[in-house]
Write a protein that holds these residues in place. Sequence first.
Motif, PDB file in Angstrom:
ATOM      1  N   ASP A   1      38.960  68.432-111.752  1.00 45.87           N
ATOM      2  CA  ASP A   1      40.289  68.024-111.300  1.00 45.87           C
ATOM      3  C   ASP A   1      40.121  67.510-109.878  1.00 45.87           C
ATOM      4  OD1 ASP A   1      42.849  67.875-110.176  1.00 45.87           O
ATOM      5  OD2 ASP A   1      43.568  69.645-111.253  1.00 45.87           O
TER       6      ASP A   1
ATOM      7  N   SER B   1      42.155  66.751-107.556  1.00 41.23           N
ATOM      8  CA  SER B   1      43.048  67.265-106.522  1.00 41.23           C
ATOM      9  C   SER B   1      42.743  68.707-106.129  1.00 41.23           C
ATOM     10  CB  SER B   1      44.509  67.151-106.973  1.00 41.23           C
ATOM     11  OG  SER B   1      44.740  67.973-108.093  1.00 41.23           O
ATOM     12  N   SER B   2      42.179  69.494-107.041  1.00 40.78           N
ATOM     13  CA  SER B   2      41.954  70.916-106.749  1.00 40.78           C
ATOM     14  C   SER B   2      40.486  71.335-106.747  1.00 40.78           C
ATOM     15  CB  SER B   2      42.702  71.775-107.772  1.00 40.78           C
ATOM     16  OG  SER B   2      42.118  71.600-109.049  1.00 40.78           O
TER      17      SER B   2
ATOM     18  N   TYR C   1      44.863  64.449-114.190  1.00 41.64           N
ATOM     19  CA  TYR C   1      45.170  63.626-113.027  1.00 41.64           C
ATOM     20  C   TYR C   1      46.667  63.707-112.798  1.00 41.64           C
ATOM     21  CZ  TYR C   1      45.761  59.697-109.911  1.00 41.64           C
ATOM     22  OH  TYR C   1      46.094  58.907-108.834  1.00 41.64           O
ATOM     23  N   ASP C   2      47.057  64.059-111.601  1.00 42.24           N
ATOM     24  CA  ASP C   2      48.465  64.073-111.208  1.00 42.24           C
ATOM     25  C   ASP C   2      49.322  64.869-112.200  1.00 42.24           C
ATOM     26  OD1 ASP C   2      50.569  63.423-109.484  1.00 42.24           O
ATOM     27  OD2 ASP C   2      51.052  61.602-110.612  1.00 42.24           O
ATOM     28  N   ARG C   3      48.858  66.080-112.538  1.00 39.58           N
ATOM     29  CA  ARG C   3      49.556  67.009-113.435  1.00 39.58           C
ATOM     30  C   ARG C   3      49.719  66.479-114.858  1.00 39.58           C
ATOM     31  NH1 ARG C   3      50.315  71.722-112.166  1.00 39.58           N
ATOM     32  NH2 ARG C   3      52.113  71.994-113.480  1.00 39.58           N
TER      33      ARG C   3
END
Length: 92
Positions: free
Chosen positions: A11, A13-14, A74-76
């Motif tokens: 992921d 973002s995390s 990606y982006d939830r």
Amino acid sequence: LDTLVDNLSIDPSSGDILVGCHPNGQKLLVYDPNNPPSSEVLRIQNILSEKPTVTTVYANNGSVLQGSSVASVYDRKLLIGTLYHRALYCEL
């Protein structure tokens, strides 16, 4: 992890790892549409810590998605790819 791990993705973002898995690897060897392979996606958080956290993001007995092999987020939004079946798109 008590499952057959296939492909990993990260992921962005995390930094969590997403894992496409096969809960019953035996069903992958001989495909039976009347008893399809199930699907599972795991998320591994804090992979570098002493106690990483493993959670199930998606699980299905094969009635919706058969033979999950990879998952990407990606982006939830989650996209799950498979060996025998279509892909599945989910919002987290």
